[in-house]
Design a protein around this motif. Structure first.
Motif, PDB file in Angstrom:
ATOM      1  N   GLY A 187     -15.658 -37.491 -47.215  1.00 54.46           N
ATOM      2  CA  GLY A 187     -17.075 -37.676 -47.476  1.00 54.46           C
ATOM      3  C   GLY A 187     -17.946 -36.577 -46.904  1.00 54.46           C
ATOM      4  N   SER A 188     -17.462 -35.891 -45.871  1.00 57.49           N
ATOM      5  CA  SER A 188     -18.215 -34.788 -45.258  1.00 57.49           C
ATOM      6  C   SER A 188     -17.650 -33.430 -45.658  1.00 57.49           C
ATOM      7  N   GLY A 189     -16.789 -33.423 -46.650  1.00 57.43           N
ATOM      8  CA  GLY A 189     -16.187 -32.176 -47.095  1.00 57.43           C
ATOM      9  C   GLY A 189     -14.944 -31.836 -46.297  1.00 57.43           C
ATOM     10  N   ALA A 190     -14.390 -30.679 -46.578  1.00 61.32           N
ATOM     11  CA  ALA A 190     -13.181 -30.233 -45.888  1.00 61.32           C
ATOM     12  C   ALA A 190     -13.493 -29.964 -44.421  1.00 61.32           C
ATOM     13  N   ASN A 191     -12.567 -30.324 -43.550  1.00 62.07           N
ATOM     14  CA  ASN A 191     -12.741 -30.099 -42.114  1.00 62.07           C
ATOM     15  C   ASN A 191     -12.207 -28.753 -41.652  1.00 62.07           C
ATOM     16  N   PHE A 192     -11.233 -28.227 -42.368  1.00 60.99           N
ATOM     17  CA  PHE A 192     -10.533 -27.025 -41.925  1.00 60.99           C
ATOM     18  C   PHE A 192     -10.587 -25.952 -43.010  1.00 60.99           C
ATOM     19  N   HIS A 193     -10.912 -24.740 -42.593  1.00 61.91           N
ATOM     20  CA  HIS A 193     -11.021 -23.632 -43.544  1.00 61.91           C
ATOM     21  C   HIS A 193     -10.367 -22.376 -42.985  1.00 61.91           C
ATOM     22  N   ILE A 194      -9.879 -21.545 -43.900  1.00 58.22           N
ATOM     23  CA  ILE A 194      -9.546 -20.160 -43.602  1.00 58.22           C
ATOM     24  C   ILE A 194     -10.343 -19.308 -44.582  1.00 58.22           C
ATOM     25  N   PHE A 195     -11.197 -18.447 -44.037  1.00 55.56           N
ATOM     26  CA  PHE A 195     -12.052 -17.579 -44.841  1.00 55.56           C
ATOM     27  C   PHE A 195     -11.606 -16.124 -44.705  1.00 55.56           C
ATOM     28  N   THR A 196     -12.028 -15.308 -45.666  1.00 52.77           N
ATOM     29  CA  THR A 196     -11.790 -13.869 -45.566  1.00 52.77           C
ATOM     30  C   THR A 196     -12.972 -13.104 -46.159  1.00 52.77           C
ATOM     31  N   LEU A 197     -13.273 -11.969 -45.532  1.00 52.99           N
ATOM     32  CA  LEU A 197     -14.356 -11.092 -45.971  1.00 52.99           C
ATOM     33  C   LEU A 197     -13.862  -9.645 -45.977  1.00 52.99           C
ATOM     34  N   PRO A 198     -14.324  -8.824 -46.906  1.00 51.99           N
ATOM     35  CA  PRO A 198     -13.955  -7.404 -46.887  1.00 51.99           C
ATOM     36  C   PRO A 198     -14.660  -6.655 -45.758  1.00 51.99           C
ATOM     37  N   ILE A 199     -13.946  -5.724 -45.135  1.00 56.48           N
ATOM     38  CA  ILE A 199     -14.530  -4.858 -44.112  1.00 56.48           C
ATOM     39  C   ILE A 199     -14.125  -3.418 -44.420  1.00 56.48           C
ATOM     40  N   GLU A 223     -14.296 -15.349 -49.331  1.00 56.62           N
ATOM     41  CA  GLU A 223     -13.308 -16.047 -50.148  1.00 56.62           C
ATOM     42  C   GLU A 223     -12.635 -17.113 -49.295  1.00 56.62           C
ATOM     43  N   VAL A 224     -12.379 -18.265 -49.880  1.00 55.28           N
ATOM     44  CA  VAL A 224     -11.683 -19.348 -49.187  1.00 55.28           C
ATOM     45  C   VAL A 224     -10.186 -19.203 -49.445  1.00 55.28           C
ATOM     46  N   LEU A 225      -9.426 -18.954 -48.386  1.00 55.45           N
ATOM     47  CA  LEU A 225      -7.972 -18.859 -48.519  1.00 55.45           C
ATOM     48  C   LEU A 225      -7.297 -20.211 -48.398  1.00 55.45           C
ATOM     49  N   PHE A 226      -7.943 -21.116 -47.676  1.00 60.90           N
ATOM     50  CA  PHE A 226      -7.347 -22.439 -47.429  1.00 60.90           C
ATOM     51  C   PHE A 226      -8.455 -23.374 -46.997  1.00 60.90           C
ATOM     52  N   GLU A 227      -8.376 -24.611 -47.465  1.00 55.16           N
ATOM     53  CA  GLU A 227      -9.277 -25.652 -46.969  1.00 55.16           C
ATOM     54  C   GLU A 227      -8.568 -26.998 -47.074  1.00 55.16           C
ATOM     55  N   ALA A 228      -8.870 -27.875 -46.129  1.00 53.26           N
ATOM     56  CA  ALA A 228      -8.220 -29.180 -46.108  1.00 53.26           C
ATOM     57  C   ALA A 228      -9.080 -30.169 -45.349  1.00 53.26           C
ATOM     58  N   THR A 229      -9.123 -31.381 -45.837  1.00 53.95           N
ATOM     59  CA  THR A 229      -9.775 -32.459 -45.111  1.00 53.95           C
ATOM     60  C   THR A 229      -8.845 -32.989 -44.033  1.00 53.95           C
ATOM     61  N   VAL A 230      -7.550 -33.059 -44.366  1.00 55.53           N
ATOM     62  CA  VAL A 230      -6.502 -33.496 -43.440  1.00 55.53           C
ATOM     63  C   VAL A 230      -5.382 -32.463 -43.475  1.00 55.53           C
ATOM     64  N   ILE A 231      -4.877 -32.088 -42.315  1.00 57.57           N
ATOM     65  CA  ILE A 231      -3.738 -31.171 -42.260  1.00 57.57           C
ATOM     66  C   ILE A 231      -2.476 -31.919 -42.681  1.00 57.57           C
ATOM     67  N   ASP A 232      -1.792 -31.381 -43.691  1.00 57.03           N
ATOM     68  CA  ASP A 232      -0.569 -32.013 -44.179  1.00 57.03           C
ATOM     69  C   ASP A 232       0.529 -30.967 -44.279  1.00 57.03           C
ATOM     70  N   PHE A 233       1.748 -31.434 -44.220  1.00 55.04           N
ATOM     71  CA  PHE A 233       2.913 -30.553 -44.169  1.00 55.04           C
ATOM     72  C   PHE A 233       3.807 -30.777 -45.382  1.00 55.04           C
ATOM     73  N   ASN A 255     -12.860 -25.212 -37.818  1.00 57.00           N
ATOM     74  CA  ASN A 255     -12.157 -26.493 -37.683  1.00 57.00           C
ATOM     75  C   ASN A 255     -12.986 -27.662 -37.141  1.00 57.00           C
ATOM     76  N   ARG A 256     -14.300 -27.490 -37.004  1.00 56.74           N
ATOM     77  CA  ARG A 256     -15.150 -28.597 -36.553  1.00 56.74           C
ATOM     78  C   ARG A 256     -14.606 -29.277 -35.289  1.00 56.74           C
ATOM     79  N   LEU A 257     -14.154 -28.464 -34.341  1.00 58.49           N
ATOM     80  CA  LEU A 257     -13.543 -29.042 -33.140  1.00 58.49           C
ATOM     81  C   LEU A 257     -14.511 -29.890 -32.332  1.00 58.49           C
ATOM     82  N   GLU A 258     -15.793 -29.642 -32.470  1.00 53.79           N
ATOM     83  CA  GLU A 258     -16.746 -30.476 -31.738  1.00 53.79           C
ATOM     84  C   GLU A 258     -16.602 -31.942 -32.128  1.00 53.79           C
ATOM     85  N   TYR A 259     -16.243 -32.199 -33.394  1.00 51.53           N
ATOM     86  CA  TYR A 259     -16.029 -33.574 -33.848  1.00 51.53           C
ATOM     87  C   TYR A 259     -14.597 -34.042 -33.594  1.00 51.53           C
ATOM     88  N   TRP A 260     -13.637 -33.111 -33.723  1.00 48.55           N
ATOM     89  CA  TRP A 260     -12.237 -33.498 -33.521  1.00 48.55           C
ATOM     90  C   TRP A 260     -12.012 -33.960 -32.089  1.00 48.55           C
TER      91      TRP A 260
END
Length: 453
Positions: free
Chosen positions: A421-433, A70-80, A406-411
């Protein structure tokens, strides 16, 4: 224990255009019977079909058990969250907010709230410690914008939340360490304990200058041993290192070792080559508090050290070197985390995967690690892992694994696409365990900081 080489780790850079020859992540493909085999299967009935199915399941289990997260958060640009649009425009105009300089890193969850860090790696990070507003997708300074002023909280890479709902906030005490040299500022590294239940600060510790030498350190990751009263902190600068904070005595010590050092290395990610040399980074404490596991970003090995060595005030670097263990090759990764069942989670940069490994299994090898999720677009550079114990979506009503990408290799290479154009750069995911939560679940709580002042 002073390091001999204080040069900073180089941010990931792109090497000369090279096509990666590394294979794509393995997929679970069932064995394909030949035509005559199919005929025999039909003639032999259900027994053969079940044998074929068992081979397919065995194939899957040996390579991956993937569940769509599940995607909890995604963003192309971090905004406040700003008071209004005018305040946002003013912050951009005066340089307090430079959108392309903000990158998502740390994450923790408590009572359903998502806490994240935006490291002040470069100028223009409006707030370094925040909560996620899941409705708006904006970050809200935590506990306030005033608390996040540089004079109080310079820069947070990581934090941990203990069994009593207290957040241990690790202030690196440096600014703009991956910006132009003239913008680097060295301040006071510290540890702040904040009571999330009662909404107040309950403890503040300034690291001694003769142990945590500011220009030579980057306090990266932190894990807690409440039962024995210790915090373990990785240093991702210069030759690396490991800090041990005894919070019963308010004493900090440092260990250095070859296994904590970085080495120039090429990472193959999505067909491109990135050069890194960062030292010690990810650390994870086993649920029984017996071992601290650790790794560097620029070497593929997983190590561990018995925490008795770290807790013993007479232990030396020589003891650390003699007693640490190399557990083998896990691949290149950033953060590590144990759940309460003793399962270790880590990323795989070159596979764009989240991996799990049970080191308690007799004869277990890191090559047996299981891939939980692979995605070259959204799961690039798995950074930090956490657990949501308030959720009951796991197997048998267990918790959920949470992680950031967070695609830090590009950041770091200043090549991140902020256009969308390349989709969201930043994600927070979650999985059941199946586990009940993090490695801390079984720990006895440490009750020194019980009440707000």
């Amino acid at each position: 224990h002073s390091p001999q080489d204080n040069s900073p780790p180089s941010p990931p850079t792109t090497a000369s255009p090279t096509t990666s020859t590394s294979s794509s992540p393995s997929t679970c493909t069932p064995p394909q019977p030949q035509p005559n085999t199919t005929m025999r299967m039909h003639s032999h009935g259900l027994g053969v079909r079940l044998l074929f199915l068992s081979l397919f399941v065995a194939c899957c289990l040996s390579q991956s058990i993937e569940v769509k997260p599940e995607v909890l958060f995604e963003a192309t640009v971090i905004d406040f969250e700003f008071p209004n649009s005018t305040a946002r425009e003013r912050a951009i105009a005066d340089g307090r907010y430079i959108p392309e300089n903000c990158a998502l890193a740390g994450v923790k969850m408590f009572n359903g709230t998502i806490y994240v860090t935006i490291p002040r790696w470069r100028r223009g990070v409006y707030s370094t410690l925040n909560v996620v507003d899941r409705e708006s997708g904006l970050l809200v300074p935590f506990p306030s914008l005033e608390f996040n002023q540089v004079s109080n909280l310079a820069y947070v890479q990581s934090m941990e939340i203990d069994t009593q709902g207290r957040m241990w906030i690790l202030d690196v005490g440096r600014l703009n360490i991956f910006d132009e040299p003239e913008y680097i500022v060295n301040l006071q590294p510290k540890l702040i304990v904040y009571d999330l239940v009662n909404d107040c600060e309950v403890f503040r510790y300034l690291f001694p200058d003769d142990v945590v030498v500011t220009p030579d350190t980057f306090l990266n990751d932190i894990v807690l041993d409440e039962q024995n009263g210790f915090a373990y902190i990785s240093n991702t600068w210069g030759v690396g290192g490991l800090f041990v904070f005894d919070f019963n005595q308010n004493v900090t010590r440092r260990f250095d070792d070859d296994s904590l050092q970085g080495h120039k290395q090429e990472l193959h990610i999505n067909g491109e080559v990135f050069e890194v040399d960062a030292p010690s980074d990810g650390i994870a404490l086993s649920p029984d508090q017996e071992y601290l596991y650790y790794s560097t970003i620029s070497t593929p090995f997983l190590y561990r050290i018995n925490t008795k060595v770290l807790r013993d005030p007479t232990s030396s670097n020589a003891d650390f070197h003699r007693l640490h263990e190399n557990l083998g090759v896990k691949g290149f990764s950033d953060g590590l985390a144990f759940d309460s069942d003793g399962i270790l989670y880590f990323g795989s940069f070159e596979k764009n995967a989240v991996m799990s490994f049970d080191p308690s299994v007799r004869g277990a090898r890191l090559s047996d690690a299981v891939s939980l999720f692979v995605n070259a677009t959204t799961n690039s550079w798995e950074d930090t892992f956490a657990f949501d114990s308030s959720a009951t979506g796991g197997t048998g009503g267990g918790a959920r694994l949470v992680w950031t990408t967070n695609r830090l290799e590009y950041w770091f290479a200043k090549r991140m696409d902020f256009s969308g154009g390349s989709g969201a750069n930043f994600h927070i995911f979650t999985l059941p365990i199946s586990a009940r939560g993090s490695y801390q679940v079984a720990q006895r709580p440490w009750n020194r900081y019980e009440e707000c002042p």
